[in-house]
Design a protein around this motif. Sequence first.
Motif, mmCIF file in Angstrom:
data_model
loop_
_atom_site.group_PDB
_atom_site.id
_atom_site.type_symbol
_atom_site.label_atom_id
_atom_site.label_comp_id
_atom_site.label_asym_id
_atom_site.label_seq_id
_atom_site.Cartn_x
_atom_site.Cartn_y
_atom_site.Cartn_z
ATOM 1 N N LYS A 183 1.027 -0.764 0.072
ATOM 2 C CA LYS A 183 -0.292 0.106 0.516
ATOM 3 C C LYS A 183 0.903 1.199 0.056
ATOM 4 O O LYS A 183 0.788 1.639 -0.970
ATOM 5 C CB LYS A 183 -1.297 -0.345 1.181
ATOM 6 N N PHE B 96 -8.180 -4.007 -12.057
ATOM 7 C CA PHE B 96 -8.240 -5.405 -10.797
ATOM 8 C C PHE B 96 -8.393 -6.255 -12.200
ATOM 9 O O PHE B 96 -7.934 -8.291 -11.542
ATOM 10 C CB PHE B 96 -9.508 -5.165 -10.142
ATOM 11 N N SER C 208 -3.518 -7.594 -6.467
ATOM 12 C CA SER C 208 -4.401 -6.869 -7.367
ATOM 13 C C SER C 208 -4.907 -6.168 -7.191
ATOM 14 O O SER C 208 -5.218 -4.299 -8.056
ATOM 15 C CB SER C 208 -4.957 -7.886 -8.391
ATOM 16 N N LYS C 209 -5.161 -5.843 -5.734
ATOM 17 C CA LYS C 209 -6.306 -4.493 -5.523
ATOM 18 C C LYS C 209 -5.248 -3.220 -5.457
ATOM 19 O O LYS C 209 -5.752 -2.217 -5.416
ATOM 20 C CB LYS C 209 -6.336 -4.766 -3.535
ATOM 21 N N TYR C 210 -4.327 -3.548 -4.878
ATOM 22 C CA TYR C 210 -3.099 -2.870 -4.514
ATOM 23 C C TYR C 210 -2.978 -1.688 -6.388
ATOM 24 O O TYR C 210 -2.291 -1.214 -6.064
ATOM 25 C CB TYR C 210 -2.125 -2.713 -3.872
ATOM 26 N N PHE D 85 -5.253 -11.685 -4.636
ATOM 27 C CA PHE D 85 -5.607 -10.983 -4.617
ATOM 28 C C PHE D 85 -5.505 -9.264 -4.011
ATOM 29 O O PHE D 85 -5.258 -8.369 -4.088
ATOM 30 C CB PHE D 85 -6.765 -11.173 -3.536
#
Length: 156
Positions: free
Chosen positions: A86, A119, A139-141, A136
């Motif tokens: 992040k 995403f 891919s999210k970040y 996940f």
Amino acid sequence: ELIHALESINLEIDSVYCIKRNNCFKGRHIDACGWDNDFPIRLFNKTKTNFNDQKVHESIISYGMQTKKINQAIIHYSYESEIQLKEKALKYARLFKEQNRNKSQLPTIFIYLKTASRFVRDFLFKKGFLYGSDGFVISKYNALGVYWKYQKGDFL
């Protein structure tokens, strides 16, 4: 193994060398989510090349020199936690916004579409789902990084 591979190469002064990079998340090699097929230039003659002026993903300007691949990989322990992932996405988004300060902004709908498509690309088409929760999170970040780059105003 990489050192032995490098020792066996007859280095040429007018060539740059791309070395395969195996990216890791929490100590696990991730070969998906857009982290695969990564061959950055890592071996070059610094008197014949230089870095570009990009703030994000700076790279070597090779001035038409021959580029050669070295398939023995560097093990790149990129991130040990979701927090690090992040923080890096936020840092790159800030640098991107700073670098593109004078460019026009995207309409809000395009920001959401770019974020969602990133995403879907990384988790589904680039096979992040094969890595479960790690895929996940990555891919999210990756997607949130796109959102943070283009969102209007400042953030965190």
